[in-house]
Design a protein around this motif. Sequence first.
Motif, PDB file in Angstrom:
ATOM      1  N   LEU A 201       0.823  -1.206   0.000  1.00  0.00           N
ATOM      2  CA  LEU A 201       0.000   0.000   0.000  1.00  0.00           C
ATOM      3  C   LEU A 201       0.858   1.257   0.000  1.00  0.00           C
ATOM      4  N   VAL A 202       2.044   1.195   0.582  1.00  0.00           N
ATOM      5  CA  VAL A 202       2.930   2.359   0.628  1.00  0.00           C
ATOM      6  C   VAL A 202       3.202   2.893  -0.772  1.00  0.00           C
ATOM      7  N   GLN A 203       3.422   2.001  -1.721  1.00  0.00           N
ATOM      8  CA  GLN A 203       3.731   2.432  -3.079  1.00  0.00           C
ATOM      9  C   GLN A 203       2.528   3.072  -3.771  1.00  0.00           C
ATOM     10  N   LEU A 204       1.320   2.709  -3.344  1.00  0.00           N
ATOM     11  CA  LEU A 204       0.140   3.363  -3.899  1.00  0.00           C
ATOM     12  C   LEU A 204       0.057   4.805  -3.407  1.00  0.00           C
ATOM     13  N   GLY A 205       0.429   5.027  -2.146  1.00  0.00           N
ATOM     14  CA  GLY A 205       0.499   6.389  -1.637  1.00  0.00           C
ATOM     15  C   GLY A 205       1.550   7.204  -2.357  1.00  0.00           C
ATOM     16  N   GLU A 206       2.693   6.607  -2.627  1.00  0.00           N
ATOM     17  CA  GLU A 206       3.757   7.302  -3.355  1.00  0.00           C
ATOM     18  C   GLU A 206       3.315   7.640  -4.778  1.00  0.00           C
ATOM     19  N   LEU A 207       2.509   6.756  -5.387  1.00  0.00           N
ATOM     20  CA  LEU A 207       1.950   7.048  -6.701  1.00  0.00           C
ATOM     21  C   LEU A 207       1.101   8.309  -6.649  1.00  0.00           C
ATOM     22  N   GLY A 208       0.250   8.413  -5.622  1.00  0.00           N
ATOM     23  CA  GLY A 208      -0.553   9.615  -5.471  1.00  0.00           C
ATOM     24  C   GLY A 208       0.297  10.860  -5.343  1.00  0.00           C
ATOM     25  N   ASP A 209       1.396  10.760  -4.615  1.00  0.00           N
ATOM     26  CA  ASP A 209       2.309  11.908  -4.469  1.00  0.00           C
ATOM     27  C   ASP A 209       2.926  12.298  -5.813  1.00  0.00           C
ATOM     28  N   ARG A 210       3.358  11.307  -6.597  1.00  0.00           N
ATOM     29  CA  ARG A 210       3.971  11.620  -7.893  1.00  0.00           C
ATOM     30  C   ARG A 210       2.967  12.309  -8.814  1.00  0.00           C
ATOM     31  N   LEU A 211       1.734  11.824  -8.810  1.00  0.00           N
ATOM     32  CA  LEU A 211       0.712  12.444  -9.644  1.00  0.00           C
ATOM     33  C   LEU A 211       0.444  13.881  -9.203  1.00  0.00           C
ATOM     34  N   TRP A 212       0.323  14.087  -7.907  1.00  0.00           N
ATOM     35  CA  TRP A 212       0.070  15.431  -7.380  1.00  0.00           C
ATOM     36  C   TRP A 212       1.199  16.384  -7.757  1.00  0.00           C
ATOM     37  N   GLU A 213       2.427  15.921  -7.617  1.00  0.00           N
ATOM     38  CA  GLU A 213       3.576  16.767  -7.929  1.00  0.00           C
ATOM     39  C   GLU A 213       3.675  17.076  -9.422  1.00  0.00           C
ATOM     40  N   SER A 214       3.066  16.232 -10.244  1.00  0.00           N
ATOM     41  CA  SER A 214       3.083  16.472 -11.691  1.00  0.00           C
ATOM     42  C   SER A 214       1.850  17.239 -12.160  1.00  0.00           C
ATOM     43  N   GLY A 215       0.991  17.651 -11.218  1.00  0.00           N
ATOM     44  CA  GLY A 215      -0.192  18.423 -11.554  1.00  0.00           C
ATOM     45  C   GLY A 215      -1.409  17.587 -11.877  1.00  0.00           C
ATOM     46  N   SER A 216      -1.412  16.331 -11.453  1.00  0.00           N
ATOM     47  CA  SER A 216      -2.528  15.437 -11.721  1.00  0.00           C
ATOM     48  C   SER A 216      -3.017  14.814 -10.412  1.00  0.00           C
ATOM     49  N   ARG A 217      -3.953  13.886 -10.531  1.00  0.00           N
ATOM     50  CA  ARG A 217      -4.504  13.221  -9.356  1.00  0.00           C
ATOM     51  C   ARG A 217      -4.846  11.772  -9.680  1.00  0.00           C
ATOM     52  N   LEU A 218      -5.061  10.985  -8.631  1.00  0.00           N
ATOM     53  CA  LEU A 218      -5.592   9.638  -8.802  1.00  0.00           C
ATOM     54  C   LEU A 218      -7.015   9.713  -9.338  1.00  0.00           C
ATOM     55  N   LEU A 219      -7.375   8.759 -10.176  1.00  0.00           N
ATOM     56  CA  LEU A 219      -8.754   8.625 -10.640  1.00  0.00           C
ATOM     57  C   LEU A 219      -9.610   7.970  -9.563  1.00  0.00           C
ATOM     58  N   MET A 220      -9.059   6.943  -8.902  1.00  0.00           N
ATOM     59  CA  MET A 220      -9.757   6.273  -7.803  1.00  0.00           C
ATOM     60  C   MET A 220      -8.736   5.566  -6.923  1.00  0.00           C
ATOM     61  N   GLY A 221      -9.022   5.524  -5.608  1.00  0.00           N
ATOM     62  CA  GLY A 221      -8.222   4.759  -4.699  1.00  0.00           C
ATOM     63  C   GLY A 221      -7.309   5.605  -3.824  1.00  0.00           C
ATOM     64  N   PRO A 222      -6.546   4.905  -2.974  1.00  0.00           N
ATOM     65  CA  PRO A 222      -6.502   3.451  -2.857  1.00  0.00           C
ATOM     66  C   PRO A 222      -7.817   2.854  -2.328  1.00  0.00           C
ATOM     67  N   VAL A 223      -8.151   1.694  -2.854  1.00  0.00           N
ATOM     68  CA  VAL A 223      -9.338   0.953  -2.452  1.00  0.00           C
ATOM     69  C   VAL A 223      -8.957  -0.493  -2.196  1.00  0.00           C
ATOM     70  N   ARG A 224      -9.775  -1.168  -1.444  1.00  0.00           N
ATOM     71  CA  ARG A 224      -9.677  -2.620  -1.296  1.00  0.00           C
ATOM     72  C   ARG A 224     -10.831  -3.218  -2.084  1.00  0.00           C
ATOM     73  N   HIS A 225     -10.498  -4.000  -3.113  1.00  0.00           N
ATOM     74  CA  HIS A 225     -11.549  -4.694  -3.849  1.00  0.00           C
ATOM     75  C   HIS A 225     -12.107  -5.831  -2.997  1.00  0.00           C
ATOM     76  N   GLY A 226     -13.336  -6.208  -3.300  1.00  0.00           N
ATOM     77  CA  GLY A 226     -13.963  -7.323  -2.594  1.00  0.00           C
ATOM     78  C   GLY A 226     -13.571  -8.647  -3.213  1.00  0.00           C
ATOM     79  N   GLU A 227     -14.560  -9.456  -3.517  1.00  0.00           N
ATOM     80  CA  GLU A 227     -14.291 -10.800  -4.033  1.00  0.00           C
ATOM     81  C   GLU A 227     -13.595 -10.787  -5.391  1.00  0.00           C
ATOM     82  N   SER A 228     -13.605  -9.664  -6.083  1.00  0.00           N
ATOM     83  CA  SER A 228     -12.970  -9.597  -7.397  1.00  0.00           C
ATOM     84  C   SER A 228     -11.462  -9.398  -7.273  1.00  0.00           C
ATOM     85  N   GLY A 229     -10.831 -10.220  -6.438  1.00  0.00           N
ATOM     86  CA  GLY A 229      -9.379 -10.227  -6.305  1.00  0.00           C
ATOM     87  C   GLY A 229      -8.871  -9.915  -4.922  1.00  0.00           C
TER      88      GLY A 229
END
Length: 297
Positions: A201-229
């Motif tokens: 999960l740490v790397q998903l947070g870092e992804l959000g930081d990289r997007l923010w620093e580049s002027g963008s954002r996450l589309l969705m998440g981080p989320v925990r999927h249910g039975e679909s994986g």
Amino acid sequence: MSWGAISRMGYVALHSTDPAQAVDHAQRILGLTETGRSGNAVFLSSAARLHHELVYLDAPKNAVGHFGLVASGLAGLDSVRRRVREAGLRIVAESPLLPGVADGFSFEGPEGFVYEIYVDMQTASYVPAPHRPERYGHINLHPQDATAYKDFLVDILDFKLCDVIGDGFGYFLRCNTEHHGIALISGRGWMHHHAWQVQSLVQLGELGDRLWESGSRLLMGPVRHGESGRNIAAYYVEPTGAVVELYADMRHIYDDDAPVNHMSTDSIDWATQWAKYDASEFRSHGIFPASETIASR
């Protein structure tokens, strides 16, 4: 472990009107490393150090070029080739579309998506980026006829059905122990996202930081999927218009005879257990299959 003609997911080849922008974004945000160029094609890979897991082909329109699937040896390659011919599917090329593999062929599957089935991809030697994913993992398609597409994956490519959502609304299928290699959700006839495994999960947070620093954002998440994986995931939109998923903690299924799980469309738990799910926004992104297959020149 695989049981059929396909052993694992291989790569995604995308058409891009601005491959320089797409490659730069894949390196800075996703963390892939460029492994080489061949005319109109740029090849990238993750910590897996393969010749390619993501390819951008210079093209007049952003689109899905084709998907690569690794055959279970020459026997698996021959098996798929025979089934494709018997089913009357159009052969695109009898030899590999891209360099870096020993043998392969490509054909057009349902709704215009092209698949290359191949064996023995070359490895690449490099030091991966610090924020790289571990490997390419799966794709999510939104076909107009998800049930027919599911039948194609089972009958021609030996995928196993894991989950069913509603009455033909969605299917999750696998070619090895990982919960899904291809997910199908009824939709507009495009690829929604390609997905990459990370460690935590740490790397998903870092992804959000990289997007923010580049002027963008996450589309969705981080989320925990249910039975679909049951995986933890985060999503963003890349320059071609396709969605990219980074995920960790995906469920694996080691019982080849595991029963198919059925889920209702009345609940969104299969999609997210942590947050609200704005399907209208999330599903409004994607790219269609290309009208013409482009090989590396």
